[in-house]
Motif scaffolding. Sequence first.
Motif, PDB file in Angstrom:
ATOM      1  N   VAL A 200       0.845  -1.190   0.000  1.00 13.93           N
ATOM      2  CA  VAL A 200       0.000   0.000   0.000  1.00 13.93           C
ATOM      3  C   VAL A 200       0.880   1.239   0.000  1.00 13.93           C
ATOM      4  O   VAL A 200       1.808   1.339   0.801  1.00 13.93           O
ATOM      5  CB  VAL A 200      -0.922   0.009   1.243  1.00 13.93           C
ATOM      6  CG1 VAL A 200      -1.633   1.333   1.379  1.00 13.93           C
ATOM      7  CG2 VAL A 200      -1.924  -1.133   1.154  1.00 13.93           C
ATOM      8  N   PRO A 201       0.617   2.200  -0.915  1.00 11.69           N
ATOM      9  CA  PRO A 201       1.454   3.392  -0.978  1.00 11.69           C
ATOM     10  C   PRO A 201       1.233   4.316   0.217  1.00 11.69           C
ATOM     11  O   PRO A 201       0.162   4.355   0.807  1.00 11.69           O
ATOM     12  CB  PRO A 201       0.980   4.069  -2.280  1.00 11.69           C
ATOM     13  CG  PRO A 201      -0.437   3.609  -2.454  1.00 11.69           C
ATOM     14  CD  PRO A 201      -0.456   2.202  -1.931  1.00 11.69           C
TER      15      PRO A 201
ATOM     16  N   ALA B  70      -2.643   9.036   0.946  1.00 11.55           N
ATOM     17  CA  ALA B  70      -2.448   7.911   0.028  1.00 11.55           C
ATOM     18  C   ALA B  70      -2.769   6.587   0.713  1.00 11.55           C
ATOM     19  O   ALA B  70      -3.401   5.697   0.131  1.00 11.55           O
ATOM     20  CB  ALA B  70      -1.016   7.906  -0.499  1.00 11.55           C
TER      21      ALA B  70
ATOM     22  N   ALA C  97      -5.909   4.036  -0.082  1.00 11.58           N
ATOM     23  CA  ALA C  97      -5.612   2.635  -0.374  1.00 11.58           C
ATOM     24  C   ALA C  97      -6.364   1.699   0.573  1.00 11.58           C
ATOM     25  O   ALA C  97      -6.805   0.615   0.174  1.00 11.58           O
ATOM     26  CB  ALA C  97      -4.105   2.388  -0.265  1.00 11.58           C
TER      27      ALA C  97
ATOM     28  N   ASP D 205       3.421   1.948  -9.502  1.00 10.17           N
ATOM     29  CA  ASP D 205       3.336   0.941  -8.458  1.00 10.17           C
ATOM     30  C   ASP D 205       1.969   0.934  -7.752  1.00 10.17           C
ATOM     31  O   ASP D 205       1.487  -0.115  -7.321  1.00 10.17           O
ATOM     32  CB  ASP D 205       4.437   1.166  -7.411  1.00 10.17           C
ATOM     33  CG  ASP D 205       5.823   0.903  -7.985  1.00 10.17           C
ATOM     34  OD1 ASP D 205       5.912   0.180  -8.999  1.00 10.17           O
ATOM     35  OD2 ASP D 205       6.801   1.424  -7.430  1.00 10.17           O
ATOM     36  N   TRP D 206       1.352   2.121  -7.641  1.00 12.94           N
ATOM     37  CA  TRP D 206       0.093   2.216  -6.903  1.00 12.94           C
ATOM     38  C   TRP D 206      -1.100   1.683  -7.703  1.00 12.94           C
ATOM     39  O   TRP D 206      -2.190   1.478  -7.160  1.00 12.94           O
ATOM     40  CB  TRP D 206      -0.196   3.661  -6.502  1.00 12.94           C
ATOM     41  CG  TRP D 206      -0.126   4.646  -7.648  1.00 12.94           C
ATOM     42  CD1 TRP D 206       0.942   5.430  -7.980  1.00 12.94           C
ATOM     43  CD2 TRP D 206      -1.156   4.931  -8.610  1.00 12.94           C
ATOM     44  NE1 TRP D 206       0.655   6.194  -9.093  1.00 12.94           N
ATOM     45  CE2 TRP D 206      -0.639   5.914  -9.499  1.00 12.94           C
ATOM     46  CE3 TRP D 206      -2.454   4.481  -8.820  1.00 12.94           C
ATOM     47  CZ2 TRP D 206      -1.380   6.431 -10.562  1.00 12.94           C
ATOM     48  CZ3 TRP D 206      -3.194   4.982  -9.878  1.00 12.94           C
ATOM     49  CH2 TRP D 206      -2.659   5.951 -10.734  1.00 12.94           C
ATOM     50  N   TRP D 207      -0.909   1.440  -8.996  1.00  9.08           N
ATOM     51  CA  TRP D 207      -2.015   1.072  -9.866  1.00  9.08           C
ATOM     52  C   TRP D 207      -2.712  -0.209  -9.390  1.00  9.08           C
ATOM     53  O   TRP D 207      -3.940  -0.310  -9.406  1.00  9.08           O
ATOM     54  CB  TRP D 207      -1.498   0.889 -11.294  1.00  9.08           C
ATOM     55  CG  TRP D 207      -2.575   0.696 -12.344  1.00  9.08           C
ATOM     56  CD1 TRP D 207      -3.297  -0.433 -12.587  1.00  9.08           C
ATOM     57  CD2 TRP D 207      -3.025   1.667 -13.281  1.00  9.08           C
ATOM     58  NE1 TRP D 207      -4.170  -0.230 -13.630  1.00  9.08           N
ATOM     59  CE2 TRP D 207      -4.024   1.054 -14.077  1.00  9.08           C
ATOM     60  CE3 TRP D 207      -2.674   2.993 -13.538  1.00  9.08           C
ATOM     61  CZ2 TRP D 207      -4.679   1.720 -15.106  1.00  9.08           C
ATOM     62  CZ3 TRP D 207      -3.327   3.660 -14.572  1.00  9.08           C
ATOM     63  CH2 TRP D 207      -4.317   3.030 -15.332  1.00  9.08           C
TER      64      TRP D 207
ATOM     65  N   THR E  94      -3.252  -1.371  -6.522  1.00  9.20           N
ATOM     66  CA  THR E  94      -4.147  -1.183  -5.390  1.00  9.20           C
ATOM     67  C   THR E  94      -5.558  -0.854  -5.859  1.00  9.20           C
ATOM     68  O   THR E  94      -6.543  -1.207  -5.198  1.00  9.20           O
ATOM     69  CB  THR E  94      -3.627  -0.052  -4.478  1.00  9.20           C
ATOM     70  OG1 THR E  94      -2.301  -0.383  -4.042  1.00  9.20           O
ATOM     71  CG2 THR E  94      -4.527   0.139  -3.269  1.00  9.20           C
ATOM     72  N   TYR E  95      -5.655  -0.188  -6.994  1.00  7.28           N
ATOM     73  CA  TYR E  95      -6.955   0.228  -7.536  1.00  7.28           C
ATOM     74  C   TYR E  95      -7.335  -0.568  -8.774  1.00  7.28           C
ATOM     75  O   TYR E  95      -8.159  -0.135  -9.576  1.00  7.28           O
ATOM     76  CB  TYR E  95      -6.918   1.730  -7.855  1.00  7.28           C
ATOM     77  CG  TYR E  95      -6.541   2.577  -6.667  1.00  7.28           C
ATOM     78  CD1 TYR E  95      -7.498   2.975  -5.741  1.00  7.28           C
ATOM     79  CD2 TYR E  95      -5.217   2.945  -6.443  1.00  7.28           C
ATOM     80  CE1 TYR E  95      -7.151   3.736  -4.633  1.00  7.28           C
ATOM     81  CE2 TYR E  95      -4.855   3.698  -5.336  1.00  7.28           C
ATOM     82  CZ  TYR E  95      -5.831   4.095  -4.434  1.00  7.28           C
ATOM     83  OH  TYR E  95      -5.485   4.836  -3.337  1.00  7.28           O
TER      84      TYR E  95
END
Length: 484
Positions: free
Chosen positions: A223-224, A231, A235, A450-452, A454-455
């Motif tokens: 998780v970012p 953020a 997340a 990198d955060w993509w 998570t969503y």
Amino acid sequence: MTVNNPSPSLYNEDLAPAEERKWGAFSIFNVWTSDVHSLWGYYLAASLFLLCGSFINFVIAIGIGSLVIFFFMSLVGNAGVKTGVPFPVLARASFGTFGANLPALVRAVVACFWYGAQTAAASGAIVALLTRNDSILAFHQNSHLLGHSTLEIICYVIVWALQLLIIQHGMETVRKFQDWAGPAVWVMMLFLAVYLVVKSGTFSFGAEIPRDVLLEKTKDAGVPGEPGSFAALAAVAATWITYFAALYLNFCDFSRYATDTKTLRKGNLWGLPINLLAFCLVAGVTTTAAFAVYGEVLLHPEAISAKFDSWFLALLAALTFAVATLGINVVANFVSPAFDFANVFPKHISFKRGGYIAALIALVLYPFAPWETGAAHFVNFIGSTMGPIFGIMMVDYYLIRKGQLNVEALYHENGEFEFQSGWHVNALIAFVIGGLFSSILPTFTSILPDWWGTYGWFFGVAIGGGVYYVLRMRGAPAAAALQK
């Protein structure tokens, strides 16, 4: 309703529209208590709690996420009440009479992964109890097989087998079991929280856990952002919403037995935003109190109960958690693949046989234990694969068909939902494109940020549903011309 002259390849009694609708608000409520109140649900809630950094942050993130879950479940739940059909049959409206086997099998495979994860969690509670004995602990530490301790394998197989007994008598037995199992774990969760708060001598929510401990425990969460940052909170909400990705698809497997939409709404209201937030708050209080008592962050409730001074209390907690986890497995990860596999070969696979297939796959998966990758990682990867399917089905049902569906045609090969020889090319294209951006690219490449991941579920819903809508609208004038 009664289906006249259904195609044998699309119909059996388990897949037929529900005729008896006995599920009241309490049974719907307990779908959610059985789904959430498990060892894995607690583990996820406690993990997300650490990422929030404070009481108010946790309430905001989980509260918003729970309201979104309520909205999505209402969409698919209302479709189930109105049509009376299970998920794989409802999917025929958008994917085609035979194309629906694709989303059904995706959902079934995901359920098998979750089935294995929950069974492992339940058996872990038994292992934690048994290893209080020194001789059993020695056996656990020294005897290994297939990458696990022999004791873990024995307990896994026993719990795995016990679950098969629950579904011997069909969905009504499932309802009766969940009506008992859901409240039982609530009682044990409250007992666990009160016991630890009393033993610690303080009631706190996160303040007792030092910042450096939070950073250490969450560094590999996938998780970012640091705990408490915007953020991280975004997340947390996204991961909590994604945790229910599987049931967004097949909640109609249960809602179709509800008496009406008013009953469904009442059960969902108490079972989702209210119940979810309360459960997560209890998980947060328990985690904090356990840190004060034992000096370590314990994210698994069986690890907490294993430390009880009283053997009897440890036994009671372990059995309750194990039974509750069996409840979620039956509700979320047995019913769906049972219907899904039956949809592929209705003439040869019944509800029970479909469930046995799912259980067998979960057994084969155990040596590989793909669920041991961390709560957020596992939830987001598994959930992202189902985003495009949900987007396509909801766009089709609400935006294209305006909630009006010819249910009888869902059971006829050469009817309205035949599309291209039983397959709907538009849905397949949308599924591939949505899946590319929701799970394939973020998992197997470094093209996206990198955060993509998570969503991923949200991107899958938006891209899959959006592409499907555009393709259907482009084909609408041609279809209207053909009808004239």
